[in-house]
Design a protein around this motif. Structure first.
Motif, PDB file in Angstrom:
ATOM      1  N   PHE A  53      -0.782   0.998   2.433  1.00 40.07           N
ATOM      2  CA  PHE A  53       0.426   0.884   1.597  1.00 40.07           C
ATOM      3  C   PHE A  53       1.496   1.903   2.015  1.00 40.07           C
ATOM      4  N   LEU A  54       1.051   3.044   2.523  1.00 36.02           N
ATOM      5  CA  LEU A  54       2.043   4.015   3.014  1.00 36.02           C
ATOM      6  C   LEU A  54       2.762   3.442   4.243  1.00 36.02           C
ATOM      7  N   LEU A  55       2.018   2.744   5.079  1.00 32.44           N
ATOM      8  CA  LEU A  55       2.652   2.117   6.253  1.00 32.44           C
ATOM      9  C   LEU A  55       3.634   1.024   5.803  1.00 32.44           C
ATOM     10  N   LEU A  56       3.258   0.262   4.789  1.00 31.35           N
ATOM     11  CA  LEU A  56       4.200  -0.742   4.261  1.00 31.35           C
ATOM     12  C   LEU A  56       5.460  -0.056   3.720  1.00 31.35           C
ATOM     13  N   PRO A  89       7.979  -8.033  -1.292  1.00 32.86           N
ATOM     14  CA  PRO A  89       6.657  -8.217  -1.905  1.00 32.86           C
ATOM     15  C   PRO A  89       5.514  -7.892  -0.931  1.00 32.86           C
ATOM     16  N   THR A  90       4.453  -7.326  -1.494  1.00 32.96           N
ATOM     17  CA  THR A  90       3.234  -7.110  -0.705  1.00 32.96           C
ATOM     18  C   THR A  90       2.670  -8.479  -0.340  1.00 32.96           C
ATOM     19  N   PRO A  91       2.188  -8.659   0.878  1.00 31.58           N
ATOM     20  CA  PRO A  91       1.666  -9.980   1.258  1.00 31.58           C
ATOM     21  C   PRO A  91       0.595 -10.497   0.297  1.00 31.58           C
ATOM     22  N   ASP A  92       0.575 -11.810   0.175  1.00 33.75           N
ATOM     23  CA  ASP A  92      -0.430 -12.484  -0.650  1.00 33.75           C
ATOM     24  C   ASP A  92      -1.761 -12.460   0.106  1.00 33.75           C
ATOM     25  N   LEU A  93      -2.749 -11.795  -0.488  1.00 33.75           N
ATOM     26  CA  LEU A  93      -4.083 -11.728   0.142  1.00 33.75           C
ATOM     27  C   LEU A  93      -5.110 -12.471  -0.705  1.00 33.75           C
ATOM     28  N   SER A  94      -4.619 -13.363  -1.579  1.00 32.79           N
ATOM     29  CA  SER A  94      -5.526 -14.004  -2.534  1.00 32.79           C
ATOM     30  C   SER A  94      -6.535 -14.937  -1.858  1.00 32.79           C
ATOM     31  N   HIS A  95      -6.289 -15.292  -0.595  1.00 30.14           N
ATOM     32  CA  HIS A  95      -7.229 -16.143   0.132  1.00 30.14           C
ATOM     33  C   HIS A  95      -8.434 -15.353   0.627  1.00 30.14           C
ATOM     34  N   LEU A  96      -8.341 -14.009   0.625  1.00 28.42           N
ATOM     35  CA  LEU A  96      -9.462 -13.184   1.099  1.00 28.42           C
ATOM     36  C   LEU A  96     -10.384 -12.861  -0.068  1.00 28.42           C
TER      37      LEU A  96
END
Ligand code: SAM
Length: 222
Positions: A26-29, A3-10
């Motif tokens: 996203f390419l790096l991920l 999963p892509t990290p949760d960034l909902s706090h930002l």
């Protein structure tokens, strides 16, 4: 799929000051996900991300490796980015230790030849030199993209430090743009530092043709 990290706090206010994850991120991920089995087979001890921005990439690497496997260090010239990186680590249960500084400057001696995974999605957009140097001095959002001549002024400074940072089995994952002269970067790293390279993944995203290049010492990677 990791999963892509949760960034909902930002918040949108954070992204006024800090680079919001985009196609390059996203390419790096995707490249790290593609290499996940290999990375887990020989678990790294020390990971260092230069220019961590939101912290998305380091948090993703931490998720791939699993909690408490590696030490995750990061740097950024943008103080706000360091705060976001710390918060993103916490939100995703990965301990990341951010340092606000240029490149790996204050860490070079302590980390000599000890970084197993080195990551940099640099400011790679070609601009004039003055714009890049003002952006570097300002520590604000412009530092996320202003790359100076050929988009390489900051990356070139960083590449001089790579050989001194990478451990024997260390790998650098670097984001580059076609205009940065990818084959030129690879041949210089081979000639100057005997670091071999491989394009892990490349993708066109709008007007940008992006590459993730992996560098390592000879015979350490396929
Ligand atoms: C393209 S953004 C990438 C952010 C994040 N890693 C990502 O992939 O979403 C480049 C980042 O490098 C940082 N940066 C620019 N120059 C730097 C330098 N000399 N040392 C450390 N970080 C730098 C910027 O502040 C920005 O956060």
């Amino acid at each position: 799929m990791i999963p892509t990290p949760d960034l909902s706090h930002l918040t949108q206010t954070d992204f006024v000051h800090v680079y919001e994850p985009a196609e390059d991120t996203f390419l790096l991920l995707d490249a790290l996900e593609q290499e996940a089995d290999e990375l887990k087979k020989h678990p790294p001890l020390i990971c260092l991300e230069i220019g961590s921005g939101s912290g998305c990439v380091s948090a993703f690497l931490g998720t791939i490796l699993g909690p408490s496997v590696a030490i995750h260090l990061s740097t950024d010239i943008n103080q706000h980015a360091s705060s976001c990186t710390l918060a993103t680590g916490r939100q995703n249960k990965i301990i990341i230790d951010p340092v606000t500084c240029s490149l790996a400057q204050p860490l070079l001696t302590r980390l000599t030849r000890s970084v197993d995974i080195l990551l940099f999605n640099p400011p790679y957009v070609p601009t004039d030199t003055e714009e890049a140097s003002i952006a570097q001095g300002g520590g604000g959002i412009a530092g996320a993209w202003a790359g100076g001549a050929s988009g390489m002024e900051i990356t070139d400074r960083f590449l001089k430090d790579v050989d001194g940072l990478l451990s024997d089995r260390g790998k650098l994952y670097l984001v580059a743009l076609k205009q940065n002269d990818v084959s030129g970067i690879c041949s210089r790293m081979l000639t100057e530092f005997n670091l071999q390279s491989k394009i892990v993944i490349q993708r066109r995203a709008g007007r940008e043709h992006l590459f993730i290049i992996r560098f390592s010492r000879p015979n350490r990677c396929s």
